[in-house]
Design an enzyme around this catalytic site. Structure first.
Site, PDB file in Angstrom:
ATOM      1  N   CYS A  26       0.813  -1.225   0.000  1.00 54.57           N
ATOM      2  CA  CYS A  26       0.000   0.000   0.000  1.00 54.57           C
ATOM      3  C   CYS A  26       0.845   1.274   0.000  1.00 54.57           C
ATOM      4  O   CYS A  26       0.305   2.373  -0.122  1.00 54.57           O
ATOM      5  CB  CYS A  26      -0.971  -0.002   1.179  1.00 54.57           C
ATOM      6  SG  CYS A  26      -2.221  -1.271   1.020  1.00 54.57           S
ATOM      7  N   HIS A  70     -11.592   9.531  -9.945  1.00 53.06           N
ATOM      8  CA  HIS A  70     -10.550   9.566 -10.987  1.00 53.06           C
ATOM      9  C   HIS A  70      -9.464  10.592 -10.652  1.00 53.06           C
ATOM     10  O   HIS A  70      -9.034  11.363 -11.512  1.00 53.06           O
ATOM     11  CB  HIS A  70     -11.156   9.803 -12.376  1.00 53.06           C
ATOM     12  CG  HIS A  70     -11.856   8.581 -12.901  1.00 53.06           C
ATOM     13  ND1 HIS A  70     -13.081   8.180 -12.431  1.00 53.06           N
ATOM     14  CD2 HIS A  70     -11.488   7.659 -13.816  1.00 53.06           C
ATOM     15  CE1 HIS A  70     -13.440   7.062 -13.059  1.00 53.06           C
ATOM     16  NE2 HIS A  70     -12.492   6.725 -13.907  1.00 53.06           N
ATOM     17  N   GLU A 109     -13.005  -0.268   0.686  1.00 55.38           N
ATOM     18  CA  GLU A 109     -11.946  -0.173  -0.339  1.00 55.38           C
ATOM     19  C   GLU A 109     -11.844  -1.454  -1.142  1.00 55.38           C
ATOM     20  O   GLU A 109     -11.294  -1.466  -2.237  1.00 55.38           O
ATOM     21  CB  GLU A 109     -10.602   0.223   0.283  1.00 55.38           C
ATOM     22  CG  GLU A 109     -10.047  -0.761   1.280  1.00 55.38           C
ATOM     23  CD  GLU A 109      -8.707  -0.294   1.869  1.00 55.38           C
ATOM     24  OE1 GLU A 109      -8.666   0.812   2.425  1.00 55.38           O
ATOM     25  OE2 GLU A 109      -7.732  -1.045   1.752  1.00 55.38           O
TER      26      GLU A 109
HETATM   27 ZN   LIG Z   1      -5.168   0.528  -1.024  1.00 51.51          ZN
END
Ligand SMILES: [Zn+2]
Length: 119
Positions: A26, A70, A109
């Protein structure tokens, strides 16, 4: 007698988490299809028989989603470390200014993860 409303939104955004060690995946730039769920709680408007117009909620969210969708979340003011937790807090604090009965914001997420603020 209170009712609960939920409305779902989705954004596609990129991010990296700058405070993680370099070997953590990440810490690298990557993308998510974030699901954002607003939860409202209130009694009914006695005349209209509803809590709030879903269309009105969408209108409040439109300018916020435009800042996130975006985009690279790290570039957004206040989201320099865009964890799901801090994204939920960012959205909650802005949306609550216009939706006083907003109870929480949930961020997914991935389909398997959920983060809710506040609890
Ligand atoms: Zn992530």
């Amino acid at each position: 007698m209170n009712f609960e409303l939920k409305q779902h939104f989705q954004i596609e955004s990129a991010r990296f988490l700058p405070n993680l060690p370099a070997e953590h995946p990440c810490s690298r730039m990557h993308g998510h299809s974030f699901k954002i769920i607003l939860t409202l709680q209130s009694s009914l408007d006695s005349k209209l028989g509803w809590v709030m117009d879903y269309h009105e909620i969408s209108e409040v969210m439109k300018p916020l989603l435009a800042q996130l969708d975006h985009r690279i979340l790290n570039d957004v003011s206040g989201l320099e470390n865009p964890t799901s937790e801090l994204l939920a807090k960012w959205i909650f604090e802005k949306a609550q200014l216009k939706i006083s009965i907003l109870k929480s914001v949930t961020i997914m997420e991935t389909p398997a993860t959920e983060c809710r603020y506040p609890v």
